[in-house]
Design an enzyme around this catalytic site. Structure first.
Site, PDB file in Angstrom:
ATOM      1  N   HIS A 183       0.813  -1.027   0.026  1.00 54.79           N
ATOM      2  CA  HIS A 183      -0.010   0.070   0.174  1.00 54.79           C
ATOM      3  C   HIS A 183       0.969   1.281   0.093  1.00 54.79           C
ATOM      4  CE1 HIS A 183      -2.697   3.075   1.990  1.00 54.79           C
ATOM      5  NE2 HIS A 183      -3.578   2.416   1.587  1.00 54.79           N
TER       6      HIS A 183
ATOM      7  N   ASP B 134       3.274  -4.129   8.024  1.00 53.67           N
ATOM      8  CA  ASP B 134       2.100  -3.318   7.879  1.00 53.67           C
ATOM      9  C   ASP B 134       0.800  -4.122   8.280  1.00 53.67           C
ATOM     10  OD1 ASP B 134      -0.301  -2.442   6.983  1.00 53.67           O
ATOM     11  OD2 ASP B 134       0.463  -1.525   4.989  1.00 53.67           O
TER      12      ASP B 134
ATOM     13  N   GLN C 234      -4.194  -5.013   7.249  1.00 54.06           N
ATOM     14  CA  GLN C 234      -5.079  -5.710   6.637  1.00 54.06           C
ATOM     15  C   GLN C 234      -4.714  -7.469   7.415  1.00 54.06           C
ATOM     16  OE1 GLN C 234      -7.751  -5.224   4.911  1.00 54.06           O
ATOM     17  NE2 GLN C 234      -6.962  -3.216   4.264  1.00 54.06           N
TER      18      GLN C 234
ATOM     19  N   LYS D  13     -10.367  -0.723  10.820  1.00 49.18           N
ATOM     20  CA  LYS D  13     -10.420  -1.631   9.865  1.00 49.18           C
ATOM     21  C   LYS D  13     -10.746  -3.045  10.931  1.00 49.18           C
ATOM     22  CE  LYS D  13      -7.234  -0.123   6.402  1.00 49.18           C
ATOM     23  NZ  LYS D  13      -8.043   0.435   5.449  1.00 49.18           N
TER      24      LYS D  13
ATOM     25  N   CYS E 178      -4.902   2.409  -3.491  1.00 50.62           N
ATOM     26  CA  CYS E 178      -3.463   3.182  -2.974  1.00 50.62           C
ATOM     27  C   CYS E 178      -2.611   2.267  -2.996  1.00 50.62           C
ATOM     28  CB  CYS E 178      -3.851   3.517  -1.597  1.00 50.62           C
ATOM     29  SG  CYS E 178      -5.057   4.778  -1.083  1.00 50.62           S
TER      30      CYS E 178
HETATM   31  N1  C6P Z   1      -6.167   0.549   3.174  1.00 48.30           N
HETATM   32  C1  C6P Z   1      -8.040   0.418   1.632  1.00 48.30           C
HETATM   33  O1  C6P Z   1      -9.322   0.548   1.104  1.00 48.30           O
HETATM   34  P1  C6P Z   1      -4.907   4.016   7.165  1.00 48.30           P
HETATM   35  O2  C6P Z   1      -5.545   4.836   5.976  1.00 48.30           O
HETATM   36  O3  C6P Z   1      -3.702   4.580   7.757  1.00 48.30           O
HETATM   37  O4  C6P Z   1      -5.797   3.586   8.405  1.00 48.30           O
HETATM   38  O5  C6P Z   1      -4.265   2.536   6.473  1.00 48.30           O
HETATM   39  C2  C6P Z   1      -3.298   2.698   5.573  1.00 48.30           C
HETATM   40  C3  C6P Z   1      -3.101   1.375   4.837  1.00 48.30           C
HETATM   41  C4  C6P Z   1      -1.962   0.664   5.161  1.00 48.30           C
HETATM   42  N2  C6P Z   1      -1.865  -0.415   4.709  1.00 48.30           N
HETATM   43  C5  C6P Z   1      -2.840  -1.284   4.091  1.00 48.30           C
HETATM   44  C6  C6P Z   1      -2.259  -2.826   3.717  1.00 48.30           C
HETATM   45  C7  C6P Z   1      -3.859  -0.706   4.000  1.00 48.30           C
HETATM   46  O6  C6P Z   1      -4.899  -1.427   3.298  1.00 48.30           O
HETATM   47  C8  C6P Z   1      -4.250   0.692   4.596  1.00 48.30           C
HETATM   48  C9  C6P Z   1      -5.805   1.114   4.246  1.00 48.30           C
HETATM   49  C10 C6P Z   1      -7.709   1.095   2.661  1.00 48.30           C
HETATM   50  O7  C6P Z   1      -7.587  -0.506   1.194  1.00 48.30           O
HETATM   51  C11 C6P Z   1      -7.854   2.597   2.452  1.00 48.30           C
HETATM   52  S1  C6P Z   1      -6.505   3.005   1.238  1.00 48.30           S
END
Ligand code: C6P
Length: 442
Positions: free
Chosen positions: A159, A236, A239, A262, A400
């Protein structure tokens, strides 16, 4: 507690008090406790008020859970209770409300610690989410430990939040960002990753599961490979945490980042896990209240872990809501959730494969319940728009993860992502919606 904070009051209720309060006051989810066969998704759905609303005259089918999850009533109620009965700043007051808020805030740290099996509360730093947690490591650890010519190794599946902070660091330090490739299924090519580990690799930053393809990466193996090379590892876990049981000690990762929203918690809250010895050696990232022991114009001394990294008034309500959400997930059972979501993944994948012209992007053997796809002759945004008219919410776009889209030679995909409350009937609604899309375009 924050016993070493210079501007904090004296009273110390201790996490145990709040722990007990939480145990008494967080209502049991209607999720049936116990083994997989007891998993009652209809009862779970009743815990999520938004799921009973309709969208454009249709029953909501929410399949955008990788973007953010819906919130159970216990989390909503906990936020309301915080603001109606407990609202106060933490670590600062001697008065009753501040003590209550502080105790709950610190009890939540214990909840997070237990949820991911960290060794100590000191290893849990609250952040705004995954993005901020990764930036914290890149800016604090990275500025001290990465020098010209050093390397940071990421993978092609990341991401943007696990790409751009490292790019910024590498630019600043004249270091090199290296990228381990993925194969056509969306699996990281481990031989290539091994080849890219060099004596200059200071850190490997890898996602636990891909938000765009669903691939669950073999992070235990990657961590072992990196450590054998003398490199640290940041995972990270945005997910990962919502979909599988996490044990940071067993994984032996050096950092693990995740977002509350999430995993059924509010937005704007997340956490960074870091091994105590590593966090301890890192300089503060942001300066301000709560992260100091003493301040004079000549010299400032810093607070102990984890407060050194929590400058300013934190997101107290978010932290408390996060604990309520993790308690809820624990009561339902993360293994039960994982099994339920896997069933949905298998079912929905099978049904999607029957749709004419549909191509699933991301066919790794181990997947979280995320399915990306393209439909011949139809732009993903049109798919998303038509499905929305049917009440079906999915995400369309690059998720993203633009470099990953380039790897697969596509500008975008449509993505259905499942959570603990989704049903096979909702997967069917997605398929019915896709047939309507096909009717419009063919
Ligand atoms: N993915 C998606 O629709 P934040 O925005 O900080 O809570 O998470 C960022 C992020 C980082 N790593 C991974 C693997 C992610 O999936 C995400 C967030 C969302 O897929 C919003 S772009």
């Amino acid at each position: 507690m924050n016993p070493r904070s210079a501007d904090r009051g004296t009273a110390d209720r201790g996490p145990q008090t709040a722990d007990r309060r939480n145990a008494e006051e967080v209502p049991l989810p209607s999720a049936v406790r116990g083994p997989r066969s007891d998993y009652d998704v209809e009862r779970i759905r009743r815990d999520f008020p938004i799921l009973s609303r309709s969208i454009r005259g249709r029953k909501l089918v929410y399949l955008d859970n990788a973007a953010t999850t819906q919130k159970p009533q216990v989390v909503i109620d906990r936020l309301v209770r915080y603001y109606t009965e407990e609202n106060s700043n933490v670590h600062r007051g001697v008065h009753y409300l501040s003590e209550v808020a502080t105790a709950d805030y610190e009890a939540a740290r214990t909840t997070v610690k237990k949820f991911i099996n960290a060794r100590d509360e000191k290893e849990i730093v609250f952040t705004r989410g995954t993005t901020e947690a990764i930036n914290l490591v890149a800016q604090s650890w990275g500025r001290v430990n990465v020098r010209e010519g050093d390397e940071i190794l990421i993978t092609a599946i990341e991401h943007h939040s696990n790409i751009v902070p490292w790019q910024l660091l590498c630019e600043e330090k004249k270091a090199r960002l290296r990228v381990a490739p993925v194969d056509d299924d969306g699996d990281i090519i481990l031989d290539e990753l091994a080849r890219l580990l060099t004596p200059r690799t200071r850190l490997v930053a890898v996602g636990h599961a891909s938000n765009a393809l669903g691939t669950i990466n073999p992070i235990a193996e990657i961590i072992a490979m990196a450590h054998a090379n003398g490199s640290l590892v940041l995972v990270d876990g945005a997910q990962g945490v919502p979909h599988m049981s996490i044990d940071v000690q067993a994984l032996d990762c050096d950092f693990y980042a995740f977002s509350g929203h999430k995993v059924y918690a509010p937005t704007g809250i997340g956490a960074l896990y870091g091994k105590e010895s590593i966090l301890d050696a890192m300089p503060p990232w942001q300066g301000g209240g709560d992260m100091i022991l003493s301040v004079s114009f000549e010299k400032t001394t810093f607070n102990a872990l984890p407060y050194k990294f929590e400058a300013g008034t934190p997101n107290i309500e978010g932290v408390i809501g996060l604990a309520a959400a993790l308690d809820y997930v624990s009561l339902a059972g993360i293994e039960n959730i994982a099994a339920h979501e896997h069933d949905l993944l298998t079912y929905a994948t099978g049904r999607l494969r029957e749709v004419d012209g549909l191509r699933i992007i991301g066919t790794a053997k181990r997947k979280a319940a995320v399915i990306s796809f393209t439909l011949e002759g139809v732009h993903p945004h049109d798919i998303g728009t038509i499905l929305d008219r049917e009440g079906v919410a999915i995400r369309t776009g690059h998720h993203c993860a633009q470099p990953l889209m380039m790897r697969f030679n596509i500008p975008a995909t449509s993505r259905a992502s499942f959570a603990m409350y989704n049903t096979r009937a909702e997967a069917d609604a997605l398929i019915t919606g896709l047939h309507k899309v096909i009717e419009v375009f063919r």
